[in-house]
Design a protein around this motif. Structure first.
Motif, PDB file in Angstrom:
ATOM      1  N   GLY A  10       0.768  -1.223   0.000  1.00 27.69           N
ATOM      2  CA  GLY A  10       0.000   0.000   0.000  1.00 27.69           C
ATOM      3  C   GLY A  10       0.808   1.286   0.000  1.00 27.69           C
ATOM      4  O   GLY A  10       0.247   2.367   0.127  1.00 27.69           O
ATOM      5  N   ARG A  11       2.159   1.187  -0.148  1.00 27.73           N
ATOM      6  CA  ARG A  11       2.953   2.423  -0.082  1.00 27.73           C
ATOM      7  C   ARG A  11       4.184   2.442  -0.969  1.00 27.73           C
ATOM      8  O   ARG A  11       4.700   3.500  -1.280  1.00 27.73           O
ATOM      9  N   TYR A  12       4.706   1.271  -1.414  1.00 31.25           N
ATOM     10  CA  TYR A  12       5.954   1.243  -2.169  1.00 31.25           C
ATOM     11  C   TYR A  12       5.670   1.062  -3.660  1.00 31.25           C
ATOM     12  O   TYR A  12       5.273  -0.018  -4.103  1.00 31.25           O
ATOM     13  N   LEU A  13       5.872   2.132  -4.420  1.00 32.55           N
ATOM     14  CA  LEU A  13       5.637   2.111  -5.859  1.00 32.55           C
ATOM     15  C   LEU A  13       6.860   1.522  -6.545  1.00 32.55           C
ATOM     16  O   LEU A  13       7.960   2.066  -6.454  1.00 32.55           O
ATOM     17  N   VAL A  14       6.678   0.401  -7.243  1.00 25.88           N
ATOM     18  CA  VAL A  14       7.782  -0.289  -7.896  1.00 25.88           C
ATOM     19  C   VAL A  14       8.057   0.360  -9.257  1.00 25.88           C
ATOM     20  O   VAL A  14       7.143   0.532 -10.061  1.00 25.88           O
ATOM     21  N   GLY A  15       9.317   0.711  -9.497  1.00 21.16           N
ATOM     22  CA  GLY A  15       9.689   1.390 -10.734  1.00 21.16           C
ATOM     23  C   GLY A  15      10.583   0.550 -11.622  1.00 21.16           C
ATOM     24  O   GLY A  15      10.349  -0.649 -11.814  1.00 21.16           O
ATOM     25  N   ASP A  16      11.657   1.169 -12.148  1.00 17.01           N
ATOM     26  CA  ASP A  16      12.519   0.522 -13.134  1.00 17.01           C
ATOM     27  C   ASP A  16      13.395  -0.563 -12.513  1.00 17.01           C
ATOM     28  O   ASP A  16      13.766  -0.495 -11.340  1.00 17.01           O
ATOM     29  N   LEU A  17      13.752  -1.542 -13.339  1.00 14.28           N
ATOM     30  CA  LEU A  17      14.652  -2.603 -12.929  1.00 14.28           C
ATOM     31  C   LEU A  17      16.061  -2.040 -12.733  1.00 14.28           C
ATOM     32  O   LEU A  17      16.576  -1.306 -13.576  1.00 14.28           O
ATOM     33  N   ILE A  18      16.687  -2.368 -11.586  1.00 12.76           N
ATOM     34  CA  ILE A  18      18.063  -1.948 -11.317  1.00 12.76           C
ATOM     35  C   ILE A  18      19.036  -3.073 -11.640  1.00 12.76           C
ATOM     36  O   ILE A  18      20.062  -2.873 -12.275  1.00 12.76           O
ATOM     37  N   MET A  98      14.806  -1.388   0.776  1.00 17.85           N
ATOM     38  CA  MET A  98      16.103  -0.950   1.271  1.00 17.85           C
ATOM     39  C   MET A  98      16.371   0.504   0.910  1.00 17.85           C
ATOM     40  O   MET A  98      15.682   1.093   0.073  1.00 17.85           O
ATOM     41  N   GLU A  99      17.392   1.037   1.534  1.00 15.96           N
ATOM     42  CA  GLU A  99      17.891   2.373   1.201  1.00 15.96           C
ATOM     43  C   GLU A  99      18.357   2.385  -0.254  1.00 15.96           C
ATOM     44  O   GLU A  99      19.043   1.467  -0.701  1.00 15.96           O
ATOM     45  N   TYR A 100      17.952   3.405  -1.007  1.00 13.65           N
ATOM     46  CA  TYR A 100      18.411   3.542  -2.385  1.00 13.65           C
ATOM     47  C   TYR A 100      19.714   4.336  -2.390  1.00 13.65           C
ATOM     48  O   TYR A 100      19.786   5.442  -1.856  1.00 13.65           O
ATOM     49  N   VAL A 101      20.758   3.738  -2.959  1.00 15.89           N
ATOM     50  CA  VAL A 101      22.083   4.371  -2.982  1.00 15.89           C
ATOM     51  C   VAL A 101      22.389   4.816  -4.407  1.00 15.89           C
ATOM     52  O   VAL A 101      22.428   4.000  -5.332  1.00 15.89           O
ATOM     53  N   GLU A 102      22.606   6.111  -4.586  1.00 17.08           N
ATOM     54  CA  GLU A 102      22.945   6.676  -5.891  1.00 17.08           C
ATOM     55  C   GLU A 102      24.456   6.572  -6.080  1.00 17.08           C
ATOM     56  O   GLU A 102      25.226   7.160  -5.332  1.00 17.08           O
ATOM     57  N   GLY A 103      24.885   5.805  -7.063  1.00 15.93           N
ATOM     58  CA  GLY A 103      26.317   5.657  -7.300  1.00 15.93           C
ATOM     59  C   GLY A 103      26.620   4.420  -8.110  1.00 15.93           C
ATOM     60  O   GLY A 103      25.772   3.927  -8.869  1.00 15.93           O
ATOM     61  N   GLN A 104      27.838   3.892  -7.947  1.00 24.91           N
ATOM     62  CA  GLN A 104      28.277   2.695  -8.667  1.00 24.91           C
ATOM     63  C   GLN A 104      28.772   1.660  -7.662  1.00 24.91           C
ATOM     64  O   GLN A 104      29.241   2.006  -6.571  1.00 24.91           O
ATOM     65  N   ASN A 105      28.667   0.373  -8.054  1.00 29.57           N
ATOM     66  CA  ASN A 105      29.290  -0.617  -7.192  1.00 29.57           C
ATOM     67  C   ASN A 105      30.763  -0.776  -7.581  1.00 29.57           C
ATOM     68  O   ASN A 105      31.202  -0.357  -8.653  1.00 29.57           O
ATOM     69  N   ILE A 149      29.640  -3.821  -2.770  1.00 27.47           N
ATOM     70  CA  ILE A 149      30.232  -2.622  -2.170  1.00 27.47           C
ATOM     71  C   ILE A 149      29.877  -1.435  -3.058  1.00 27.47           C
ATOM     72  O   ILE A 149      30.272  -1.385  -4.223  1.00 27.47           O
ATOM     73  N   MET A 150      29.112  -0.494  -2.517  1.00 30.00           N
ATOM     74  CA  MET A 150      28.671   0.675  -3.277  1.00 30.00           C
ATOM     75  C   MET A 150      29.525   1.889  -2.933  1.00 30.00           C
ATOM     76  O   MET A 150      29.902   2.089  -1.788  1.00 30.00           O
ATOM     77  N   ILE A 151      29.829   2.676  -3.953  1.00 38.16           N
ATOM     78  CA  ILE A 151      30.493   3.966  -3.768  1.00 38.16           C
ATOM     79  C   ILE A 151      29.518   5.027  -4.248  1.00 38.16           C
ATOM     80  O   ILE A 151      29.126   5.043  -5.416  1.00 38.16           O
TER      81      ILE A 151
END
Length: 564
Positions: A10-18, A98-105, A149-151
């Motif tokens: 009822g609250r999490y809108l699913v978007g594009d595949l990561i 989960m927390e969305y992390v903007e960056g690269q692994n 490991i995300m940066i």
């Protein structure tokens, strides 16, 4: 696997595949309640019917939810949702938010080649900080590799995907699943490769492999199959990093080779120890490791193991010397002992008096920090205050109808608590009153609609009985506010309920065709009655009507027209 516009829980809108891994598929999403981006991990449909994998997926959520540290990707929520697979099958699939992390692994960053030693050390220090935190919480990651490991775009390091982590206390746990599902053989420890019980040092071996790859651009062991790679982890010595990249310093060579020792007793024993030696190597100094023999010698023996100290030798000589004439065969007289005892009591009393009267009671050791009162401060102010005390602020959003949005509600540990430097302090920031989206309760019974609203913390207001042509008697037609509207928690929702009747309009004077269409649209049974007592007119206007006003749904309406 899922509708990209689907809303979970009822609250999490699913978007594009990561991306996707052996166990799950990850989508970018939006928490519509708090308006923040999230990552939604959904268990693969091929594993959903396997109770073992479903349980393993739930364990991931439980393990990761215990991790609250700036170097670890946070888990916000978890649950299960009925979803439609690619073949049209409906399955109950577990998901994690989960927390969305903007960056690269790190895997993507290493694609062009190795990193400079300084940057590799910086990244590894943060990875080891994350592992130190998780190990203290009793959780072994088991799947440390560059892809996990995300940066971030700001250069911050975050370790993610505790997908195969289990509590250290579970001593019977071993790796028995395929590498395609549970990890990558290139980063396996010897004990994982042999299916033995793992512990915190398992993660340190994998971290050593990652450091090796950051310095050389390659993993130490490769092979055509996972079994071939696993065999090398168990039996083959690794080539020093400097043999593959001459720019790798001797101190880093030494650090990496110790981390990758086959015998876990010969590796670094804790993540904190590993991190400290990485710092030493990064400064260009050659690390000096204490061996087990050094420790034993320093703890249990003196030089040579046979020499006596001067005091011991003097005592021995005195005990062995039979030529010494003793002038007194018994201890000193009792008054001497009494004087010594009295002096001792006085000294102890003075010490206690100094401690409890002269020394301030509120003195705090240098290694202790007291949590300040941060309630009402902004997030930035609270973070700065904690940073000045060498504490780590972990902001967490929380709904509150009493505390102004953007300010601190409370901390955990609470105000006044005593903690060590670098302790992570959860700072709860108000996002204002909770908001609720009005659910779709149309065509529900009043009881069902009321239950749905109450479950969301909403209050049912007035219930108006109104005419409606199609909604069955007793079913909800609509509400105020309308379905889909976002309102504060505790708001009142008024309902409109069908009374089983329909408002029949007066169609006299309308043409027969128009009148029939109007009444038919109201689900009424229309009967046309010709009247030959009056002359026919153009359009055949209605001259009579059997019923009008509020009538039972589906009633029969007779309309007359001139046909003479």
């Amino acid at each position: 696997m899922t509708d990209p516009q689907r809303i979970l829980a009822g609250r999490y809108l699913v978007g594009d595949l990561i991306g996707q891994g052996g166990m799950s598929t990850v989508f970018r999403g939006t928490d519509t309640k708090l308006g923040r981006p999230v990552a939604v991990k959904i268990l693969k449909a091929s594993l959903a019917n396997d109770s073992t994998f479903r349980e393993r997926f739930r364990q991931e959520a439980q393990s990761a939810s215990r991790m609250a540290h700036p170097t670890i990707v946070r888990v916000f929520d978890a649950g299960e949702e009925l979803m439609q697979t690619a073949d049209g099958t409906q399955l109950q699939l577990p998901f994690i938010v989960m927390e969305y992390v903007e960056g690269q692994n790190l895997k993507e960053i290493l694609a062009p080649g190795p990193l400079a030693g300084e940057e590799a050390c910086r990244i590894m220090e943060s990875v080891l900080t994350a592992l130190e935190y998780s190990h203290r919480a009793g959780v072994v990651h088991r799947d440390i590799k560059p892809a996990n490991i995300m940066i971030t775009s700001a250069g911050q390091i975050k370790v993610m995907d505790f997908g195969i982590a289990r509590a250290i206390s579970d001593t019977s746990s071993t790796v028995a699943q395929t590498t395609a599902i549970l990890g990558t053989a290139a980063y396996f420890s010897p004990e994982q490769a042999k299916g033995e019980t793992v512990d915190a040092r398992t993660d340190l071996y994998s971290a050593g492999i990652v450091l090796y790859e950051m310095l050389t651009g390659k993993v130490p062991f490769t092979g055509d199959t996972a079994v071939a790679v696993a065999y090398q982890h168990v039996s083959e010595p690794a080539t020093p990093p400097s043999d593959r990249n001459p720019e790798v310093s001797a101190p880093l060579d030494k650090i990496v080779m110790r981390a990758m020792a086959k015998d876990r007793a010969k590796r670094f024993q804790t993540a904190a120890e590993f991190r400290e030696f990485v710092k030493v190597a990064a400064s260009g100094k050659m690390p000096v490791f204490r061996t087990e023999e050094n420790v034993e010698d320093s703890l249990f023996s003196s030089s040579g193991g046979s020499q006596l100290s001067e005091s011991e030798l003097a005592l021995k000589q005195l005990a062995d010397n039979t030529s010494v004439v003793r002038t007194q065969s018994r201890p000193p007289v009792m008054w001497i002992w009494g004087t010594i005892l009295s002096i001792g009591v006085i000294v102890i009393a003075v010490i206690f008096w100094l401690l409890f009267t002269l020394v301030p009671a509120n003195i705090v050791p240098e290694t202790t920090r007291i949590i300040p009162d941060l309630v009402g401060q902004t997030q930035e102010e609270a973070t700065d205050a904690l940073n000045e005390l060498d504490l780590v602020a972990q902001p967490l959003n929380e709904e509150s109808s009493e505390v102004e949005a953007g300010t601190v509600i409370r901390t955990d540990p609470a105000t006044g608590a005593k903690v060590s430097p670098e302790t992570v302090i959860n700072v709860y920031i108000s996002v204002g009153p909770s908001s609720v989206v009005i659910p779709n309760f149309q065509n529900m019974t009043v009881e069902a609609a009321s239950a749905a609203l109450t479950k969301l913390g909403l209050t049912v207001g007035t219930i108006d009985q109104v005419d409606d042509a199609t909604v069955p008697k007793g079913a909800v037609i609509d509400g105020t506010p309308t379905v889909g509207t976002s309102v504060p928690g505790g708001s009142t929702v008024d309902l409109k309920v069908s009374n089983g009747k329909v408002s029949v309009p007066d169609v006299v004077g309308q043409s027969m065709t128009v009148a029939r269409d109007i009444l038919s649209d109201l689900q009424l049974d229309v009967k046309l009655t010709p009247n030959n007592q009056c002359p026919t007119e153009s359009g055949s206007p209605v001259v009579s009507q059997s019923i009008a006003g509020s009538q039972p749904q589906g009633s029969t309406v007779e309309i007359g027209y001139c046909s003479g």
